[in-house]
Write an enzyme that holds these catalytic residues in place. Structure first.
Site, PDB file in Angstrom:
ATOM      1  N   GLU A  84      30.426  74.965 -42.685  1.00 24.06           N
ATOM      2  CA  GLU A  84      29.961  75.145 -43.859  1.00 24.06           C
ATOM      3  C   GLU A  84      28.264  74.614 -44.961  1.00 24.06           C
ATOM      4  OE1 GLU A  84      33.381  73.621 -46.325  1.00 24.06           O
ATOM      5  OE2 GLU A  84      32.129  72.281 -47.596  1.00 24.06           O
TER       6      GLU A  84
ATOM      7  N   THR B  51      29.910  76.052 -51.069  1.00 27.17           N
ATOM      8  CA  THR B  51      30.358  74.938 -51.309  1.00 27.17           C
ATOM      9  C   THR B  51      30.165  75.371 -52.765  1.00 27.17           C
ATOM     10  OG1 THR B  51      28.843  73.157 -51.651  1.00 27.17           O
ATOM     11  CG2 THR B  51      30.808  73.253 -50.217  1.00 27.17           C
TER      12      THR B  51
ATOM     13  N   ALA C 160      29.528  70.514 -59.807  1.00 29.10           N
ATOM     14  CA  ALA C 160      29.940  70.896 -61.251  1.00 29.10           C
ATOM     15  C   ALA C 160      29.118  71.192 -61.839  1.00 29.10           C
ATOM     16  CB  ALA C 160      29.867  69.492 -61.288  1.00 29.10           C
TER      17      ALA C 160
ATOM     18  N   GLY D 227      38.469  71.163 -57.418  1.00 29.09           N
ATOM     19  CA  GLY D 227      36.981  70.670 -58.007  1.00 29.09           C
ATOM     20  C   GLY D 227      37.123  69.684 -57.855  1.00 29.09           C
TER      21      GLY D 227
ATOM     22  N   HIS E 144      46.185  64.043 -50.604  1.00 31.03           N
ATOM     23  CA  HIS E 144      44.971  63.879 -51.814  1.00 31.03           C
ATOM     24  C   HIS E 144      45.126  62.393 -52.551  1.00 31.03           C
ATOM     25  CE1 HIS E 144      42.865  64.654 -55.557  1.00 31.03           C
ATOM     26  NE2 HIS E 144      42.051  65.916 -54.412  1.00 31.03           N
TER      27      HIS E 144
ATOM     28  N   LYS F 268      51.609  75.884 -52.467  1.00 33.65           N
ATOM     29  CA  LYS F 268      50.081  76.512 -52.735  1.00 33.65           C
ATOM     30  C   LYS F 268      49.372  77.595 -51.357  1.00 33.65           C
ATOM     31  CE  LYS F 268      46.419  73.760 -52.055  1.00 33.65           C
ATOM     32  NZ  LYS F 268      45.525  72.533 -52.775  1.00 33.65           N
TER      33      LYS F 268
HETATM   34  P1  FAD Z   1      44.851  71.198 -56.128  1.00 30.34           P
HETATM   35  O1  FAD Z   1      45.722  71.715 -55.171  1.00 30.34           O
HETATM   36  O2  FAD Z   1      45.003  71.175 -57.139  1.00 30.34           O
HETATM   37  O3  FAD Z   1      45.023  69.585 -55.754  1.00 30.34           O
HETATM   38  C1  FAD Z   1      45.043  68.784 -56.368  1.00 30.34           C
HETATM   39  C2  FAD Z   1      45.718  67.405 -57.100  1.00 30.34           C
HETATM   40  O4  FAD Z   1      47.220  68.115 -57.671  1.00 30.34           O
HETATM   41  C3  FAD Z   1      47.192  66.982 -55.547  1.00 30.34           C
HETATM   42  O5  FAD Z   1      47.115  65.417 -55.314  1.00 30.34           O
HETATM   43  C4  FAD Z   1      47.777  67.915 -55.382  1.00 30.34           C
HETATM   44  O6  FAD Z   1      49.148  67.286 -54.672  1.00 30.34           O
HETATM   45  C5  FAD Z   1      48.132  68.046 -57.483  1.00 30.34           C
HETATM   46  N1  FAD Z   1      49.105  69.195 -57.267  1.00 30.34           N
HETATM   47  C6  FAD Z   1      48.454  70.455 -57.425  1.00 30.34           C
HETATM   48  N2  FAD Z   1      49.380  71.302 -57.543  1.00 30.34           N
HETATM   49  C7  FAD Z   1      50.075  71.128 -58.979  1.00 30.34           C
HETATM   50  C8  FAD Z   1      51.273  70.968 -59.535  1.00 30.34           C
HETATM   51  N3  FAD Z   1      51.637  72.582 -59.504  1.00 30.34           N
HETATM   52  N4  FAD Z   1      51.897  69.401 -59.912  1.00 30.34           N
HETATM   53  C9  FAD Z   1      51.520  68.126 -59.733  1.00 30.34           C
HETATM   54  N5  FAD Z   1      51.170  67.963 -59.053  1.00 30.34           N
HETATM   55  C10 FAD Z   1      49.876  69.128 -58.276  1.00 30.34           C
HETATM   56  N6  FAD Z   1      35.270  70.304 -54.472  1.00 30.34           N
HETATM   57  C11 FAD Z   1      34.702  71.239 -55.164  1.00 30.34           C
HETATM   58  O7  FAD Z   1      34.264  70.254 -56.315  1.00 30.34           O
HETATM   59  N7  FAD Z   1      33.926  71.810 -54.589  1.00 30.34           N
HETATM   60  C12 FAD Z   1      33.184  72.764 -53.132  1.00 30.34           C
HETATM   61  O8  FAD Z   1      33.244  73.523 -53.293  1.00 30.34           O
HETATM   62  C13 FAD Z   1      34.745  71.850 -52.435  1.00 30.34           C
HETATM   63  N8  FAD Z   1      35.252  72.534 -51.380  1.00 30.34           N
HETATM   64  C14 FAD Z   1      36.171  72.018 -50.414  1.00 30.34           C
HETATM   65  C15 FAD Z   1      36.574  72.184 -49.348  1.00 30.34           C
HETATM   66  C16 FAD Z   1      37.501  71.971 -48.790  1.00 30.34           C
HETATM   67  C17 FAD Z   1      37.664  72.233 -47.523  1.00 30.34           C
HETATM   68  C18 FAD Z   1      37.816  70.870 -49.246  1.00 30.34           C
HETATM   69  C19 FAD Z   1      39.351  70.548 -48.251  1.00 30.34           C
HETATM   70  C20 FAD Z   1      38.062  70.333 -50.544  1.00 30.34           C
HETATM   71  C21 FAD Z   1      36.658  70.938 -50.983  1.00 30.34           C
HETATM   72  N9  FAD Z   1      36.159  70.233 -52.656  1.00 30.34           N
HETATM   73  C22 FAD Z   1      34.951  70.549 -53.312  1.00 30.34           C
HETATM   74  C23 FAD Z   1      37.005  68.803 -53.107  1.00 30.34           C
HETATM   75  C24 FAD Z   1      38.566  69.517 -54.267  1.00 30.34           C
HETATM   76  O9  FAD Z   1      37.954  69.568 -55.047  1.00 30.34           O
HETATM   77  C25 FAD Z   1      39.093  67.969 -54.129  1.00 30.34           C
HETATM   78  O10 FAD Z   1      39.390  67.846 -52.707  1.00 30.34           O
HETATM   79  C26 FAD Z   1      39.727  68.434 -55.924  1.00 30.34           C
HETATM   80  O11 FAD Z   1      39.979  66.820 -55.517  1.00 30.34           O
HETATM   81  C27 FAD Z   1      40.942  68.807 -54.746  1.00 30.34           C
HETATM   82  O12 FAD Z   1      41.357  69.962 -54.594  1.00 30.34           O
HETATM   83  P2  FAD Z   1      42.603  70.625 -54.460  1.00 30.34           P
HETATM   84  O13 FAD Z   1      42.097  72.954 -54.291  1.00 30.34           O
HETATM   85  O14 FAD Z   1      43.128  70.425 -52.757  1.00 30.34           O
HETATM   86  O15 FAD Z   1      43.356  70.678 -55.183  1.00 30.34           O
END
Ligand code: FAD
Length: 287
Positions: free
Chosen positions: A17, A48, A51, A108, A149, A165
């Site tokens: 990455e 990545t 913002a 994000g 998370h 998901k």
């Molecule tokens: P989600 O899947 O949306 O989850 C976020 C939170 O919401 C979790 O607590 C989840 O349990 C909760 N949630 C999900 N669905 C629901 C629902 N239906 N109802 C209620 N709660 C829900 N960030 C960046 O800005 N840019 C990047 O390029 C980037 N790359 C990453 C790569 C990897 C491999 C990882 C692990 C993280 C990366 N991140 C990046 C960080 C990531 O964007 C953050 O951790 C973000 O806060 C959560 O992303 P997520 O995709 O897990 O979100």
């Protein structure tokens, strides 16, 4: 171009990455790093997504450059944060036209700038996954958080929402972590929820104690006391990097022994630590 879902079905993947460079110097460093890592034949590299508007354009530029100028399969990260559906459709159209076939669909990071009030049509990554799937031409990855998370109310809820998901995606990549058990428990929990999609462990080689403590704090990762003790035993930067490589090598060995479908390295745009771990694991000769 190869789809990561297909690559994972064919066997283990080893991947790297990067983040989009902010300056011309950083651009040169990344170019050098990619050139140094290309002989390791990564299954894919991912870039990545930040913002701010200008760093977002740079993600597109780096992904498109890797696709055009190298033999490596790229994956573009994309986030819900600050995006309308129309913008996402435009970005996906760009990637389709550029023959980029892999998207990492993420919630994000929340922007640091309080003046940044751009609207988001998406609340959760699963909504973005649905729109990327509608395009019909991308393999889709999602984030997994072995220790939960930071915004999740509890681990069981985190696992259940991750399972929902991941059911609609092709694979997951985890946040970094330091104990193989965190990964094993995550995969077991998904299995118990009926989800067997590949989950690639994300590996962060420690090269700087202060930096790792800050990053772990932001991402909800625990830095175990034994690791802090080892890192506190010296102030020598070279020694710290050596410890980081040893610790990451042991973790990778444990994960591969536990059946991980591959390893995804957070390179922080540098190649040395990753190349040393590769050599320790004898992966250079395996590819
Ligand atoms: P989600 O899947 O949306 O989850 C976020 C939170 O919401 C979790 O607590 C989840 O349990 C909760 N949630 C999900 N669905 C629901 C629902 N239906 N109802 C209620 N709660 C829900 N960030 C960046 O800005 N840019 C990047 O390029 C980037 N790359 C990453 C790569 C990897 C491999 C990882 C692990 C993280 C990366 N991140 C990046 C960080 C990531 O964007 C953050 O951790 C973000 O806060 C959560 O992303 P997520 O995709 O897990 O979100």
């Amino acid at each position: 171009m190869a789809k990561i879902g297909d690559l994972l079905r064919a066997g283990r993947t080893f991947s790297f990455e990067f983040f989009p460079p902010k300056t011309d110097d950083a651009q040169l460093t990344l170019g050098r790093t990619i050139a140094e890592l290309e002989p390791l034949h990564p299954a894919f590299v991912s870039v990545t997504y930040g913002a701010g508007g200008s760093t977002r354009a740079r993600t597109r530029d780096v992904v498109t450059w890797v696709r055009r100028e190298t033999d490596i399969t790229p994956m573009a990260h994309l986030t819900c944060q600050g995006h309308t559906r129309a913008e996402i459709a435009e970005i996906l159209q760009h990637y389709r036209d550029a023959d980029v076939s892999n998207i990492m669909a993420l919630g994000g990071d929340v922007p640091n700038d309080p003046a940044d009030t751009r609207p988001s049509d998406y609340k959760y990554a699963s909504e973005l996954v649905a729109d990327v799937n509608e395009f019909g031409c991308f393999s889709v990855g999602v984030a997994a958080h072995p220790e939960g998370h930071p915004r999740s109310p509890d681990l069981a809820t985190d696992r259940r929402l991750l399972a929902d998901k991941l059911r609609t995606a092709d694979f997951a990549i985890t946040q970094f972590f330091f104990e193989a058990d965190h990964y094993i428990r995550l995969v077991d929990a998904l299995d118990a929820l009926g989800v067997n999609k590949p989950v690639l462990p994300g590996i962060m080689p420690v090269t700087n104690k202060g930096q790792i403590v800050r990053m772990a704090d932001m991402s909800g990762t625990a830095v175990p006391p034994w690791l802090l003790d080892r890192l506190s035993s010296t102030d020598d930067a070279h020694e710290i990097r050596k410890i980081g490589v040893e610790v990451a090598t042991d973790l990778c060995q444990a994960l591969l022994a536990a059946g991980a479908p591959g390893l995804h390295f957070y390179t922080l745009n540098r190649s040395t630590a990753t190349r040393e771990i590769y050599a320790n694991l004898n992966l250079s000769s395996a590819h």
